[in-house]
Design a protein around this motif. Structure first.
Motif, mmCIF file in Angstrom:
data_model
loop_
_atom_site.group_PDB
_atom_site.id
_atom_site.type_symbol
_atom_site.label_atom_id
_atom_site.label_comp_id
_atom_site.label_asym_id
_atom_site.label_seq_id
_atom_site.Cartn_x
_atom_site.Cartn_y
_atom_site.Cartn_z
ATOM 1 N N ARG A 133 0.835 -1.205 0.000
ATOM 2 C CA ARG A 133 0.000 0.000 0.000
ATOM 3 C C ARG A 133 0.868 1.252 0.000
ATOM 4 N NH1 ARG A 133 -2.293 -2.810 3.995
ATOM 5 N NH2 ARG A 133 -1.969 -1.207 5.566
ATOM 6 N N THR A 134 1.925 1.244 0.781
ATOM 7 C CA THR A 134 2.829 2.398 0.860
ATOM 8 C C THR A 134 3.480 2.670 -0.485
ATOM 9 O OG1 THR A 134 3.277 1.892 3.191
ATOM 10 C CG2 THR A 134 4.824 3.356 2.078
ATOM 11 N N ASN A 135 4.032 1.643 -1.114
ATOM 12 C CA ASN A 135 4.710 1.820 -2.404
ATOM 13 C C ASN A 135 3.745 2.299 -3.488
ATOM 14 O OD1 ASN A 135 7.256 1.053 -1.428
ATOM 15 N ND2 ASN A 135 6.805 -1.102 -1.746
ATOM 16 N N LEU A 136 2.551 1.741 -3.533
ATOM 17 C CA LEU A 136 1.567 2.146 -4.531
ATOM 18 C C LEU A 136 1.171 3.611 -4.343
ATOM 19 C CD1 LEU A 136 -0.373 1.633 -6.868
ATOM 20 C CD2 LEU A 136 -2.016 0.745 -5.185
ATOM 21 N N ILE A 137 0.887 3.998 -3.126
ATOM 22 C CA ILE A 137 0.473 5.374 -2.845
ATOM 23 C C ILE A 137 1.621 6.339 -3.113
ATOM 24 C CG2 ILE A 137 -0.243 6.933 -0.979
ATOM 25 C CD1 ILE A 137 -1.920 4.456 0.074
ATOM 26 N N PHE A 138 2.831 5.946 -2.781
ATOM 27 C CA PHE A 138 4.009 6.773 -3.068
ATOM 28 C C PHE A 138 4.156 6.978 -4.576
ATOM 29 C CE2 PHE A 138 8.717 7.230 -3.550
ATOM 30 C CZ PHE A 138 8.861 8.396 -2.831
ATOM 31 N N TRP A 139 3.935 5.927 -5.353
ATOM 32 C CA TRP A 139 4.013 6.027 -6.809
ATOM 33 C C TRP A 139 2.885 6.916 -7.347
ATOM 34 C CZ3 TRP A 139 0.939 4.538 -10.984
ATOM 35 C CH2 TRP A 139 1.576 4.592 -12.232
ATOM 36 N N LEU A 140 1.666 6.748 -6.844
ATOM 37 C CA LEU A 140 0.547 7.578 -7.285
ATOM 38 C C LEU A 140 0.803 9.052 -6.982
ATOM 39 C CD1 LEU A 140 -2.494 5.376 -6.239
ATOM 40 C CD2 LEU A 140 -1.834 5.986 -8.581
ATOM 41 N N ARG A 141 1.493 9.333 -5.889
ATOM 42 C CA ARG A 141 1.814 10.708 -5.490
ATOM 43 C C ARG A 141 2.574 11.434 -6.591
ATOM 44 N NH1 ARG A 141 6.801 12.544 -3.119
ATOM 45 N NH2 ARG A 141 6.489 14.495 -1.999
ATOM 46 N N GLN A 142 3.394 10.715 -7.336
ATOM 47 C CA GLN A 142 4.231 11.328 -8.373
ATOM 48 C C GLN A 142 3.412 11.867 -9.547
ATOM 49 O OE1 GLN A 142 7.614 11.523 -7.603
ATOM 50 N NE2 GLN A 142 6.754 10.637 -5.748
ATOM 51 N N HIS A 143 2.187 11.436 -9.665
ATOM 52 C CA HIS A 143 1.350 11.800 -10.802
ATOM 53 C C HIS A 143 0.425 12.946 -10.411
ATOM 54 C CE1 HIS A 143 2.952 7.837 -11.570
ATOM 55 N NE2 HIS A 143 3.114 8.329 -12.780
ATOM 56 N N SER A 144 1.035 14.121 -10.360
ATOM 57 C CA SER A 144 0.353 15.314 -9.899
ATOM 58 C C SER A 144 1.117 16.549 -10.361
ATOM 59 C CB SER A 144 0.294 15.288 -8.367
ATOM 60 O OG SER A 144 -0.195 16.500 -7.859
ATOM 61 N N ASP A 145 0.424 17.673 -10.487
ATOM 62 C CA ASP A 145 1.102 18.935 -10.784
ATOM 63 C C ASP A 145 1.810 19.479 -9.549
ATOM 64 O OD1 ASP A 145 0.450 19.191 -13.500
ATOM 65 O OD2 ASP A 145 -1.530 19.991 -13.014
ATOM 66 N N ASN A 146 1.303 19.144 -8.378
ATOM 67 C CA ASN A 146 1.887 19.599 -7.113
ATOM 68 C C ASN A 146 2.052 18.412 -6.178
ATOM 69 O OD1 ASN A 146 2.069 22.469 -7.420
ATOM 70 N ND2 ASN A 146 -0.168 22.538 -7.343
ATOM 71 N N LEU A 147 3.292 17.985 -5.976
ATOM 72 C CA LEU A 147 3.522 16.855 -5.074
ATOM 73 C C LEU A 147 3.135 17.249 -3.650
ATOM 74 C CD1 LEU A 147 6.959 15.353 -6.176
ATOM 75 C CD2 LEU A 147 4.658 14.654 -6.830
ATOM 76 N N VAL A 148 2.312 16.445 -3.034
ATOM 77 C CA VAL A 148 1.931 16.680 -1.654
ATOM 78 C C VAL A 148 3.111 16.271 -0.777
ATOM 79 C CG1 VAL A 148 0.341 15.996 0.187
ATOM 80 C CG2 VAL A 148 -0.499 16.292 -2.157
ATOM 81 N N PRO A 149 3.555 17.162 0.131
ATOM 82 C CA PRO A 149 4.694 16.803 0.978
ATOM 83 C C PRO A 149 4.442 15.510 1.748
ATOM 84 C CG PRO A 149 4.075 19.105 1.275
ATOM 85 C CD PRO A 149 3.015 18.471 0.432
ATOM 86 N N LEU A 150 5.509 14.758 1.961
ATOM 87 C CA LEU A 150 5.405 13.545 2.759
ATOM 88 C C LEU A 150 5.213 13.932 4.224
ATOM 89 C CD1 LEU A 150 8.240 11.395 1.164
ATOM 90 C CD2 LEU A 150 5.776 11.183 0.798
ATOM 91 N N PRO A 151 4.465 13.116 4.974
ATOM 92 C CA PRO A 151 4.300 13.409 6.413
ATOM 93 C C PRO A 151 5.654 13.376 7.115
ATOM 94 C CG PRO A 151 2.812 11.669 5.677
ATOM 95 C CD PRO A 151 3.750 11.924 4.561
ATOM 96 N N GLU A 152 5.791 14.219 8.106
ATOM 97 C CA GLU A 152 7.067 14.253 8.857
ATOM 98 C C GLU A 152 7.048 13.295 10.015
ATOM 99 O OE1 GLU A 152 8.423 18.128 9.781
ATOM 100 O OE2 GLU A 152 7.861 18.898 7.816
#
Length: 145
Positions: free
Chosen positions: A126-145
């Motif tokens: 789930r983590t890897n898939l969501i991380f990959w989906l994150r890349q498909h955007s005009d504005n990358l949402v920052p990763l949680p700290e």
């Protein structure tokens, strides 16, 4: 000689037990795992999604809505896609953790969703898939700290 006794358990006690069992299932959060996630593994996992979803910018929906710019997007908002009432009424945004919970078992997380997918039980998947989906955007949402 063995003596056996029949013990009647009221049905309501069994319902309470099944509710307790359901509540005991805890879905592991992904926020701490995202910083070490793999784009390569996420892309491979996306193949499970590709028959129903597009991910490219301005791509049309298939059986499921386009996943372009999904992180922090309001649920049920791809224009022209007919979502289930249960998903629309659930409301909120597709945060990292919301997506992770949904992808664990979609039909359990949002009862009545149209998404026919058994889910991804493995937290790293789930983590890897969501991380990959994150890349498909005009504005990358920052990763949680």
């Amino acid at each position: 000689q063995v003596t056996a006794y029949k013990i009647d358990i009221p049905e309501s006690d069994m319902n309470v037990q099944s509710i307790l069992n359901e509540e005991a299932e805890i879905i592991q959060p992904i926020s701490d795992l995202l910083k070490n996630a793999s784009l390569e593994r996420g892309e491979k996992l996306y193949k499970k999604c590709a028959s129903c979803h597009n991910y490219q910018k301005n791509s049309s929906s298939k059986i499921g809505p386009s996943l372009w710019n999904i992180i922090n997007r309001p649920k049920g908002n791809v224009e022209g896609f007919s979502y289930s009432n249960s998903l629309v009424e659930f409301g909120g945004k597709w945060t990292y953790e919301e997506l992770a919970k949904f992808l664990y078992k979609p039909k359990d997380y949002i009862n009545g969703t149209k998404m026919n997918f058994a889910g991804l039980k493995n937290v790293e998947d789930r983590t890897n898939l969501i991380f990959w989906l994150r890349q498909h955007s005009d504005n990358l949402v920052p990763l949680p700290e």
